[in-house]
Design an enzyme around this catalytic site. Structure first.
Site, PDB file in Angstrom:
ATOM      1  CD  GLN A  67       6.835  -0.701  -7.797  1.00  0.00           C
ATOM      2  OE1 GLN A  67       6.928  -1.377  -6.786  1.00  0.00           O
ATOM      3  NE2 GLN A  67       6.140   0.420  -7.836  1.00  0.00           N
ATOM      4  N   GLY A 102       5.406  -0.297  -0.028  1.00  0.00           N
ATOM      5  CA  GLY A 102       5.809  -1.514  -0.719  1.00  0.00           C
ATOM      6  C   GLY A 102       6.543  -1.156  -1.995  1.00  0.00           C
ATOM      7  CG  HIS A 148       0.074  -3.275  -5.166  1.00  0.00           C
ATOM      8  ND1 HIS A 148      -0.809  -2.317  -5.617  1.00  0.00           N
ATOM      9  CD2 HIS A 148       1.316  -2.829  -5.521  1.00  0.00           C
ATOM     10  CE1 HIS A 148      -0.130  -1.356  -6.233  1.00  0.00           C
ATOM     11  NE2 HIS A 148       1.156  -1.633  -6.169  1.00  0.00           N
ATOM     12  CD  GLU A 149       4.581  -3.803  -3.750  1.00  0.00           C
ATOM     13  OE1 GLU A 149       5.247  -3.796  -4.807  1.00  0.00           O
ATOM     14  OE2 GLU A 149       4.047  -2.784  -3.276  1.00  0.00           O
ATOM     15  CG  HIS A 156       4.603  -4.089  -9.175  1.00  0.00           C
ATOM     16  ND1 HIS A 156       4.386  -3.184 -10.191  1.00  0.00           N
ATOM     17  CD2 HIS A 156       4.139  -3.497  -8.047  1.00  0.00           C
ATOM     18  CE1 HIS A 156       3.818  -2.091  -9.693  1.00  0.00           C
ATOM     19  NE2 HIS A 156       3.656  -2.257  -8.390  1.00  0.00           N
ATOM     20  CB  CYS A 182       1.276   1.905  -7.583  1.00  0.00           C
ATOM     21  SG  CYS A 182       2.715   1.038  -8.220  1.00  0.00           S
ATOM     22  CG  LEU A 183       6.162   4.114  -4.134  1.00  0.00           C
ATOM     23  CD1 LEU A 183       7.426   3.530  -3.535  1.00  0.00           C
ATOM     24  CD2 LEU A 183       5.957   5.555  -3.671  1.00  0.00           C
TER      25      LEU A 183
HETATM   26  C1  QAP Z   1       1.450  -0.800  -2.737  1.00  0.00           C
HETATM   27  O1  QAP Z   1       1.926   1.484  -2.574  1.00  0.00           O
HETATM   28  C2  QAP Z   1       0.213  -0.935  -1.927  1.00  0.00           C
HETATM   29  O2  QAP Z   1       0.302   7.974  -5.410  1.00  0.00           O
HETATM   30  C3  QAP Z   1       2.417   0.223  -2.211  1.00  0.00           C
HETATM   31  O3  QAP Z   1       1.696  10.102  -4.572  1.00  0.00           O
HETATM   32  C4  QAP Z   1      -0.929  -0.225  -2.254  1.00  0.00           C
HETATM   33  O4  QAP Z   1       3.586   2.489  -1.495  1.00  0.00           O
HETATM   34  C5  QAP Z   1       0.176  -1.769  -0.864  1.00  0.00           C
HETATM   35  C6  QAP Z   1       2.463   6.357  -2.980  1.00  0.00           C
HETATM   36  C7  QAP Z   1      -2.079  -0.371  -1.511  1.00  0.00           C
HETATM   37  C8  QAP Z   1      -0.983  -1.910  -0.109  1.00  0.00           C
HETATM   38  C9  QAP Z   1      -2.107  -1.212  -0.424  1.00  0.00           C
HETATM   39  C10 QAP Z   1       1.513   6.539  -3.958  1.00  0.00           C
HETATM   40  C11 QAP Z   1       3.180   7.450  -2.548  1.00  0.00           C
HETATM   41  C12 QAP Z   1       2.787   5.040  -2.423  1.00  0.00           C
HETATM   42  C13 QAP Z   1       1.239   7.785  -4.476  1.00  0.00           C
HETATM   43  C14 QAP Z   1       2.622   2.603  -2.212  1.00  0.00           C
HETATM   44  C15 QAP Z   1       1.980   8.887  -4.017  1.00  0.00           C
HETATM   45  C16 QAP Z   1       2.944   8.707  -3.062  1.00  0.00           C
HETATM   46  C17 QAP Z   1       2.159   3.889  -2.738  1.00  0.00           C
HETATM   47 CO    CO Z   2       2.931  -0.836  -7.049  1.00  0.00          CO
END
Ligand code: QAP
Ligand code: CO
Length: 167
Positions: free
Chosen positions: A50, A45, A135-136, A139, A93-94
């Site tokens: 971001q 996501g 979550h999104e 933001h 989270c990215l």
């Molecule tokens: C948001 O999260 C989300 O720490 C998106 O090293 C979170 O894409 C949606 C990511 C939980 C649903 C459930 C995080 C990649 C990506 C890191 C992400 C990393 C590499 C997170």
């Molecule tokens: Co995020």
């Protein structure tokens, strides 16, 4: 084009995003760049703020969970309403690389939004998709998931992040 992702605790992540009024080629270009950026970073996501675009837009693709990209969702000007029921999910989270923590959210939600052409749409979601949407959507209001943790967990998370070397 791959865009730069703002990293927590960048104050620009706390800015509130504004409504999208124009559904033109420029918007579509941003959506494509956001998708490219999310896929390149192995995310599921990504919200426009971001990548320092403070507009009410986010994309989600949970497909990576099953080893392939399945369905890319694009949400513009989302409005959430929730049912009852809670879900606890280990979120990342990215914008907060290297940190995951359990966050409690609503299990079922309804989202009213617009697609890339400005057409009004509605979706009922539950489970991981509902978590991702919440979550999104946070933001867009300048909230990073770290701020949803209990004060004790938040302090530990911030200490861990401060020590970590960001790439
Ligand atoms: C948001 O999260 C989300 O720490 C998106 O090293 C979170 O894409 C949606 C990511 C939980 C649903 C459930 C995080 C990649 C990506 C890191 C992400 C990393 C590499 C997170
Ligand atoms: Co995020």
């Amino acid at each position: 084009m791959i865009l730069d992702i703002l990293k927590y605790p960048d104050p620009r992540l706390e800015q509130k995003s504004i409504k999208v009024e124009t559904f033109d080629a420029k918007l579509h270009e941003l959506l494509e760049n956001m998708a490219e950026t999310m896929y390149e970073a192995d995310g599921i996501g990504l919200a426009a703020p971001q990548v320092n675009e403070h507009r009410r837009i986010f994309i989600i693709d949970l497909g990576i969970q099953e080893g392939e990209r399945k369905k890319k969702w694009e949400f513009i000007n989302p409005v959430l309403s929730h049912g009852d029921g809670k879900i606890v999910y280990e979120e990342g989270c990215l914008s907060v690389p290297g940190l995951t923590e359990e966050v409690t959210r609503r299990r079922n939600i309804t989202i009213d939004y617009q697609d890339r052409h400005g057409k009004a749409r509605k979706l009922e979601a539950e489970g991981l998709l509902a978590v991702a949407i919440q979550h999104e959507n946070d933001h867009l209001d300048g909230i990073v998931f770290v701020e949803r943790l209990s004060p004790i967990k938040r302090r530990l998370a911030k200490r861990k992040l401060a020590k970590q070397v960001t790439l």
